[in-house]
Design a protein around this motif. Sequence first.
Motif, PDB file in Angstrom:
ATOM      1  N   SER A  26       0.815  -1.216   0.000  1.00  0.00           N
ATOM      2  CA  SER A  26       0.000   0.000   0.000  1.00  0.00           C
ATOM      3  C   SER A  26       0.845   1.261   0.000  1.00  0.00           C
ATOM      4  O   SER A  26       0.357   2.345  -0.347  1.00  0.00           O
ATOM      5  CB  SER A  26      -0.930   0.015   1.212  1.00  0.00           C
ATOM      6  OG  SER A  26      -0.185   0.141   2.416  1.00  0.00           O
ATOM      7  N   ALA A  27       2.114   1.157   0.392  1.00  0.00           N
ATOM      8  CA  ALA A  27       2.988   2.334   0.482  1.00  0.00           C
ATOM      9  C   ALA A  27       3.767   2.606  -0.799  1.00  0.00           C
ATOM     10  O   ALA A  27       4.484   3.602  -0.878  1.00  0.00           O
ATOM     11  CB  ALA A  27       3.974   2.161   1.642  1.00  0.00           C
ATOM     12  N   ARG A  28       3.635   1.752  -1.797  1.00  0.00           N
ATOM     13  CA  ARG A  28       4.418   1.924  -3.028  1.00  0.00           C
ATOM     14  C   ARG A  28       4.073   3.232  -3.721  1.00  0.00           C
ATOM     15  O   ARG A  28       2.920   3.570  -3.936  1.00  0.00           O
ATOM     16  CB  ARG A  28       4.162   0.760  -3.993  1.00  0.00           C
ATOM     17  CG  ARG A  28       4.686  -0.570  -3.487  1.00  0.00           C
ATOM     18  CD  ARG A  28       4.421  -1.675  -4.480  1.00  0.00           C
ATOM     19  NE  ARG A  28       5.145  -1.465  -5.728  1.00  0.00           N
ATOM     20  CZ  ARG A  28       5.013  -2.228  -6.818  1.00  0.00           C
ATOM     21  NH1 ARG A  28       4.157  -3.241  -6.794  1.00  0.00           N
ATOM     22  NH2 ARG A  28       5.697  -1.959  -7.897  1.00  0.00           N
ATOM     23  N   ARG A  30       4.396   6.229  -2.676  1.00  0.00           N
ATOM     24  CA  ARG A  30       3.860   7.296  -1.833  1.00  0.00           C
ATOM     25  C   ARG A  30       4.959   8.168  -1.260  1.00  0.00           C
ATOM     26  O   ARG A  30       6.114   7.747  -1.137  1.00  0.00           O
ATOM     27  CB  ARG A  30       3.039   6.695  -0.679  1.00  0.00           C
ATOM     28  CG  ARG A  30       1.810   5.918  -1.148  1.00  0.00           C
ATOM     29  CD  ARG A  30       0.770   6.848  -1.725  1.00  0.00           C
ATOM     30  NE  ARG A  30      -0.364   6.101  -2.271  1.00  0.00           N
ATOM     31  CZ  ARG A  30      -1.410   6.678  -2.830  1.00  0.00           C
ATOM     32  NH1 ARG A  30      -1.477   7.991  -2.908  1.00  0.00           N
ATOM     33  NH2 ARG A  30      -2.407   5.949  -3.313  1.00  0.00           N
ATOM     34  N   TRP A  37       2.686   9.316   6.434  1.00  0.00           N
ATOM     35  CA  TRP A  37       2.752   8.189   7.355  1.00  0.00           C
ATOM     36  C   TRP A  37       1.642   8.254   8.401  1.00  0.00           C
ATOM     37  O   TRP A  37       1.014   7.248   8.714  1.00  0.00           O
ATOM     38  CB  TRP A  37       4.111   8.164   8.058  1.00  0.00           C
ATOM     39  CG  TRP A  37       4.293   7.003   8.985  1.00  0.00           C
ATOM     40  CD1 TRP A  37       4.502   5.703   8.647  1.00  0.00           C
ATOM     41  CD2 TRP A  37       4.280   7.052  10.417  1.00  0.00           C
ATOM     42  NE1 TRP A  37       4.615   4.929   9.784  1.00  0.00           N
ATOM     43  CE2 TRP A  37       4.493   5.728  10.886  1.00  0.00           C
ATOM     44  CE3 TRP A  37       4.127   8.079  11.351  1.00  0.00           C
ATOM     45  CZ2 TRP A  37       4.554   5.416  12.240  1.00  0.00           C
ATOM     46  CZ3 TRP A  37       4.184   7.772  12.708  1.00  0.00           C
ATOM     47  CH2 TRP A  37       4.388   6.452  13.135  1.00  0.00           C
ATOM     48  N   SER A  40      -2.029   9.837   6.022  1.00  0.00           N
ATOM     49  CA  SER A  40      -2.164   9.528   4.587  1.00  0.00           C
ATOM     50  C   SER A  40      -2.279  10.782   3.728  1.00  0.00           C
ATOM     51  O   SER A  40      -3.010  10.811   2.734  1.00  0.00           O
ATOM     52  CB  SER A  40      -3.387   8.635   4.347  1.00  0.00           C
ATOM     53  OG  SER A  40      -3.258   7.425   5.039  1.00  0.00           O
ATOM     54  N   SER A 178       4.242   1.583   6.149  1.00  0.00           N
ATOM     55  CA  SER A 178       3.143   2.143   5.368  1.00  0.00           C
ATOM     56  C   SER A 178       2.288   3.146   6.128  1.00  0.00           C
ATOM     57  O   SER A 178       1.519   3.886   5.510  1.00  0.00           O
ATOM     58  CB  SER A 178       2.245   1.009   4.858  1.00  0.00           C
ATOM     59  OG  SER A 178       2.998   0.068   4.131  1.00  0.00           O
ATOM     60  N   ARG A 181      -2.120   4.441   5.886  1.00  0.00           N
ATOM     61  CA  ARG A 181      -2.619   3.877   4.633  1.00  0.00           C
ATOM     62  C   ARG A 181      -2.531   2.354   4.660  1.00  0.00           C
ATOM     63  O   ARG A 181      -3.417   1.653   4.146  1.00  0.00           O
ATOM     64  CB  ARG A 181      -1.830   4.439   3.446  1.00  0.00           C
ATOM     65  CG  ARG A 181      -2.457   4.141   2.093  1.00  0.00           C
ATOM     66  CD  ARG A 181      -1.647   4.788   0.982  1.00  0.00           C
ATOM     67  NE  ARG A 181      -1.662   6.230   1.082  1.00  0.00           N
ATOM     68  CZ  ARG A 181      -2.603   7.017   0.573  1.00  0.00           C
ATOM     69  NH1 ARG A 181      -3.626   6.470  -0.067  1.00  0.00           N
ATOM     70  NH2 ARG A 181      -2.528   8.328   0.697  1.00  0.00           N
ATOM     71  N   GLY A 182      -1.462   1.811   5.244  1.00  0.00           N
ATOM     72  CA  GLY A 182      -1.337   0.362   5.365  1.00  0.00           C
ATOM     73  C   GLY A 182      -2.461  -0.234   6.198  1.00  0.00           C
ATOM     74  O   GLY A 182      -3.020  -1.282   5.858  1.00  0.00           O
TER      75      GLY A 182
END
Length: 507
Positions: A26-28, A30, A37, A40, A178, A181-182
């Motif tokens: 999910s952090a790709r 960003r 962090w 979001s 992440s 958002r993770g």
Amino acid sequence: MSSSATIATSIFAVAMIATIAVGLLSARGRDKGLAEWSVSSRGLGVLFIWLLMAGETYTSFSFLGTAGWSFSFGVPILYLVAYLTTGFAVAYVVGPALWTYASRHRLISIADMAEHRFRSRPLGILVAVVATVFIVPYIQVQIQGMGLVVNAMTYGSVDLRVAAVISFVVAEVFILVSGLRGSAWVSALKDVLVIAAVAFLAVYVPMHYVDGVGDFMQRMVSEKPEWLTFPGHDSGGLDGTWFISTLLLNAVTITIFPTTVAGYLSAKSPNALRRNALLLPWYQLLLFIPMMVGATALFVIPNLDNPDLALFSLVTESLPAPLVAVIGVAGALSAIVPMSVFMLSIGTLWGRTLLGGGNGADPRSRRTGRAPADDVRTKRLSQLVCLLAGLVALAGALFFPNTLVELSVLSYEGLAQLVPAVLLGLYWRRMTTLAAGAGTLVGLAVMTALWASGNDPWNGVNGGIIALGANLAVACAVSRLRPGTGRPAAAAPAKGGATASTSGETS
């Protein structure tokens, strides 16, 4: 290890690997800053806000404590649905107001808000410390809940302590990388499983153990009537007065709960929060199913030693291992998602106010309305605090399982004492720094005294709401007797409160 235990353990292992993968992916692409962090970058839409905040309300307690309270006491457990639903109604107004204020001044936590509103770093630190003290027990409760769920779903093959460590590692891995958002993405996975699991249980349990829902209700009325009227069965006085006072206290407190505020501040606009407040009460209908399962256990295993295992005792007794594992994974993720948000919230609370040189007290912030820029150092320190908070809770779960958990009983009452400093101060411009601090400390003292003396509840009234009354009285009196000077023009929301900015644009 039996074949059923092997199957369930294997499915659990695959689910934990998938959880980490979803959280990390999910952090790709960003941004790597503190705002991304922690909140979001205020970019989540209605769906992800709903998933995230629903994930916080449907915790391991929903599978364990809800069924356990229903089994042990009966009707008092309805306070859970009542306060959450009422709290979302309050959040319809409060959420957009907090979002507007925090977005305008680039704030990311309730400690930031208190510091900025009152131009007082010590008050911001007080808010951060009090919130941390009452959030850490919640993390421990989720860790221990995860241990019970995994131990039950694997037929005892995975030890409680091993499961506790696994839950901590899984949550920390994706939350450190992440952030919020993770948690939102993992919550999507969790909610699919939760809805499927409880929908299945709603049909299966009454059909398998009694002759349907109608027969279940008839037997409750004829055989267990004391479970259906206040104060419930052997509940220690949780009567209607306790129910109403607890509902009011928790409904207001949940609106400034640090994890709830993290959800507010991650939204794209105030309108996303309004839509979310309309949708979230429907999710609480799922809580009636564990309640029904817990009550059904009264007729199947009336001498159950641990009421918290009422649901999983019925599940493991009659279902095949794969289905047990799926329901168990739903319960495990219901611990991991809120646990991760609790840890992140503590890191965010400490990030700027305690470790980043302050926020609202920065002269540049006063002149421009902007907080100091996020930096790598502050984010790393926040992540370190997030990790340390998790380690403290894990140590409590492993070595002192009953110590911090006792504090969790007071968590809502303690966090309620922050309502005047965090929320009332935004609307009442005459409220002073001294009044906010004095009220908070007096409220905490009253709450602690009532609890320590065994007078909580006092004549049926939740001790937290009595303490909040004292808190408000002191805050009002001090503000009147010692009015402050030089109050900031932008301290409170614009006239009209939450409607001051409906487009989601920052000023």
